[in-house]
Design a protein around this motif. Structure first.
Motif, PDB file in Angstrom:
ATOM      1  N   UNK A 167      -9.415   8.788   7.677  1.00 39.04           N
ATOM      2  CA  UNK A 167      -8.379   8.017   6.542  1.00 39.04           C
ATOM      3  C   UNK A 167      -8.273   7.099   7.515  1.00 39.04           C
ATOM      4  N   UNK A 168      -7.830   5.769   6.732  1.00 39.33           N
ATOM      5  CA  UNK A 168      -6.725   4.481   6.839  1.00 39.33           C
ATOM      6  C   UNK A 168      -5.439   4.344   6.859  1.00 39.33           C
ATOM      7  N   UNK A 169      -4.681   4.624   8.647  1.00 39.71           N
ATOM      8  CA  UNK A 169      -3.134   4.477   8.120  1.00 39.71           C
ATOM      9  C   UNK A 169      -2.410   3.362   8.389  1.00 39.71           C
ATOM     10  N   UNK A 170      -1.951   2.654   7.636  1.00 39.23           N
ATOM     11  CA  UNK A 170      -1.154   1.083   7.992  1.00 39.23           C
ATOM     12  C   UNK A 170       0.284   1.427   7.147  1.00 39.23           C
ATOM     13  N   UNK A 171       1.166   0.085   7.610  1.00 40.73           N
ATOM     14  CA  UNK A 171       2.809   0.320   7.324  1.00 40.73           C
ATOM     15  C   UNK A 171       3.212  -1.251   7.384  1.00 40.73           C
ATOM     16  N   UNK A 172       3.778  -1.215   6.427  1.00 39.48           N
ATOM     17  CA  UNK A 172       4.241  -3.054   7.348  1.00 39.48           C
ATOM     18  C   UNK A 172       6.424  -3.251   6.750  1.00 39.48           C
ATOM     19  N   UNK A 173       6.799  -4.256   7.397  1.00 43.83           N
ATOM     20  CA  UNK A 173       8.092  -3.736   7.334  1.00 43.83           C
ATOM     21  C   UNK A 173       8.613  -5.748   5.928  1.00 43.83           C
ATOM     22  N   UNK A 174       9.231  -5.735   5.754  1.00 43.90           N
ATOM     23  CA  UNK A 174       9.615  -6.858   4.321  1.00 43.90           C
ATOM     24  C   UNK A 174      10.081  -7.737   5.599  1.00 43.90           C
ATOM     25  N   UNK A 175      10.112  -8.386   6.865  1.00 42.37           N
ATOM     26  CA  UNK A 175      11.755  -8.682   7.675  1.00 42.37           C
ATOM     27  C   UNK A 175      12.518 -10.121   6.575  1.00 42.37           C
ATOM     28  N   UNK A 220      -1.652   5.165   2.863  1.00 44.74           N
ATOM     29  CA  UNK A 220      -2.659   6.506   3.358  1.00 44.74           C
ATOM     30  C   UNK A 220      -3.690   5.641   2.951  1.00 44.74           C
ATOM     31  N   UNK A 221      -5.312   5.789   3.160  1.00 45.54           N
ATOM     32  CA  UNK A 221      -6.165   5.536   1.941  1.00 45.54           C
ATOM     33  C   UNK A 221      -8.031   5.324   2.596  1.00 45.54           C
ATOM     34  N   UNK A 222      -8.598   6.116   2.212  1.00 44.54           N
ATOM     35  CA  UNK A 222     -10.133   6.523   1.926  1.00 44.54           C
ATOM     36  C   UNK A 222     -10.723   5.324   1.435  1.00 44.54           C
ATOM     37  N   UNK A 223     -11.186   4.027   2.502  1.00 44.05           N
ATOM     38  CA  UNK A 223     -12.325   2.997   2.494  1.00 44.05           C
ATOM     39  C   UNK A 223     -13.590   3.355   1.426  1.00 44.05           C
ATOM     40  N   UNK A 224     -13.470   2.302   0.267  1.00 49.47           N
ATOM     41  CA  UNK A 224     -14.664   2.958  -0.734  1.00 49.47           C
ATOM     42  C   UNK A 224     -15.678   1.805  -0.406  1.00 49.47           C
ATOM     43  N   UNK A 225     -17.014   1.983  -1.640  1.00 46.93           N
ATOM     44  CA  UNK A 225     -17.771   0.656  -0.736  1.00 46.93           C
ATOM     45  C   UNK A 225     -17.076  -0.723  -1.183  1.00 46.93           C
ATOM     46  N   UNK A 226     -16.798  -1.788  -0.858  1.00 41.37           N
ATOM     47  CA  UNK A 226     -16.122  -3.121  -1.268  1.00 41.37           C
ATOM     48  C   UNK A 226     -15.051  -3.128  -1.492  1.00 41.37           C
ATOM     49  N   UNK A 240      -6.057   7.895  -1.999  1.00 41.91           N
ATOM     50  CA  UNK A 240      -5.093   7.573  -1.427  1.00 41.91           C
ATOM     51  C   UNK A 240      -3.927   7.550  -1.542  1.00 41.91           C
ATOM     52  N   UNK A 241      -2.538   7.095  -0.475  1.00 42.02           N
ATOM     53  CA  UNK A 241      -1.333   7.295  -0.768  1.00 42.02           C
ATOM     54  C   UNK A 241      -0.503   6.082  -1.044  1.00 42.02           C
ATOM     55  N   UNK A 242       0.456   5.884  -1.209  1.00 39.93           N
ATOM     56  CA  UNK A 242       1.635   4.551  -0.675  1.00 39.93           C
ATOM     57  C   UNK A 242       2.905   4.880  -1.079  1.00 39.93           C
ATOM     58  N   UNK A 243       4.145   5.164   0.248  1.00 40.16           N
ATOM     59  CA  UNK A 243       5.228   5.217   0.272  1.00 40.16           C
ATOM     60  C   UNK A 243       6.224   3.892   0.785  1.00 40.16           C
ATOM     61  N   UNK A 244       7.099   3.964  -0.151  1.00 38.12           N
ATOM     62  CA  UNK A 244       8.048   3.041   0.247  1.00 38.12           C
ATOM     63  C   UNK A 244       8.662   3.970   0.949  1.00 38.12           C
ATOM     64  N   UNK A 245      10.322   3.226   2.172  1.00 40.40           N
ATOM     65  CA  UNK A 245      11.247   3.067   2.394  1.00 40.40           C
ATOM     66  C   UNK A 245      12.641   2.960   2.495  1.00 40.40           C
ATOM     67  N   UNK A 246      13.537   2.467   2.868  1.00 39.31           N
ATOM     68  CA  UNK A 246      14.707   1.457   3.021  1.00 39.31           C
ATOM     69  C   UNK A 246      14.857   1.371   4.496  1.00 39.31           C
ATOM     70  N   UNK A 247      15.137   0.095   5.001  1.00 39.31           N
ATOM     71  CA  UNK A 247      15.036  -0.054   6.196  1.00 39.31           C
ATOM     72  C   UNK A 247      16.430  -1.383   6.236  1.00 39.31           C
ATOM     73  N   UNK A 248      17.098  -1.213   7.217  1.00 39.58           N
ATOM     74  CA  UNK A 248      18.563  -2.355   7.108  1.00 39.58           C
ATOM     75  C   UNK A 248      18.075  -3.005   8.305  1.00 39.58           C
ATOM     76  N   UNK A 249      18.735  -3.885   9.088  1.00 39.44           N
ATOM     77  CA  UNK A 249      18.125  -4.593   9.383  1.00 39.44           C
ATOM     78  C   UNK A 249      19.257  -5.233   9.929  1.00 39.44           C
ATOM     79  N   UNK A 250      19.684  -5.170  11.107  1.00 41.07           N
ATOM     80  CA  UNK A 250      20.481  -5.528  11.745  1.00 41.07           C
ATOM     81  C   UNK A 250      20.647  -6.265  12.912  1.00 41.07           C
TER      82      UNK A 250
END
Length: 252
Positions: A167-175, A220-226, A240-250
């Motif tokens: 399973x492929x896992x990745x993360x992003x922050x909307x900076x 976290x997703x399992x890549x399918x064909x295409x 797969x699954x997607x989760x969003x969290x809160x972040x406070x940039x200081x």
């Protein structure tokens, strides 16, 4: 309510008095620091000394009725026949987690095949043991879990996988807080080799990150064909699954 920082600068060599008011009818109440109510009929008289900047907060109340977005035009004009006028437009979104506009990916099979996120840990966020075959494919944890992050800080996000390997896992922050997850905002990506495996993604918060509240997305997703790789923040993968969290940039 939603709070917006406001700065008004008088760059002249003379003290100036300005009219500060809001052009918008979807809001029952707006206040500017300790100046009381603001509306088009009764603007706030704002006196600023020569070569001085006023700094305050404008507090926007919830919209009237069933609206979820309050659109406001903020107008500043001088008291000399409105020879000098400046305006900005802003929107305040009122809803779950107080965040709006982010894509919410769907998933045909979701977590039923064993592809889920079983833990996310970073800073004060410690959300583990949440996965399962009956779990949702998307969860917004922003109102429940949040962590402060400083500009230029070196951080680690720890992600625990579900029942499957590969399973492929990745993360992003909307900076930049624009409601999107650009490629430059990706923290990293990995593929697990065993069930219930924990791996780290190390990253540095950029100095260009906008100060304030924003969203971190973990997938976290399992890549399918295409299906697209590397992992896309918005694509609706089959599993797969997607989760969003809160972040406070200081500040750094």
């Amino acid at each position: 309510s939603a709070t917006f920082p406001i700065t008004v600068t008088n760059n002249s060599n003379y003290q100036r008095t300005y009219s500060f008011f809001v052009n918008g009818t979807t809001n029952p109440g707006v206040t500017l620091s300790g100046y009381g109510g603001i509306n088009p009929v009764t603007p706030v008289s704002l006196t600023i000394a020569a070569n001085t900047t006023f700094t305050g907060n404008m507090v926007v109340g919830p919209p009237i009725g069933t609206d979820s977005i309050a659109d406001l035009e903020i107008i500043l004009s001088d008291n000399c026949g409105e020879e000098i006028t400046s305006s900005i437009t802003l929107s305040a979104y009122f809803g779950t987690g107080n965040f709006g506009g982010y894509c919410i990916p769907s998933s045909a099979n979701g977590t039923t095949d064993g592809d889920w996120i079983d833990g996310v840990q970073i800073g004060s966020i410690n959300n583990t043991g949440t996965g399962g075959i009956t779990g949702p494919s998307y969860t917004n944890y922003a109102a429940q879990y949040s962590t402060p992050l400083s500009r230029n800080a070196q951080k680690i996000i720890t992600i625990t996988s579900g029942a499957n390997a590969g399973v492929r896992f990745a993360a992003w922050i909307d900076y930049d807080r624009d409601g999107m997850f650009e490629a430059s905002e990706k923290l990293g990506e990995f593929e697990n080799s065993a069930a219930s495996e924990t791996q780290n993604i190390a990253f540095t918060v950029p100095m260009s990150a906008q100060v304030g509240s924003t969203i971190m997305r973990v997938r976290g997703i399992h890549l399918g064909i295409g299906e697209p790789a590397p992992v896309d923040p918005c694509y609706s993968y089959q599993t797969g699954e997607t989760e969003d969290y809160g972040v406070v940039i200081n500040a750094n």
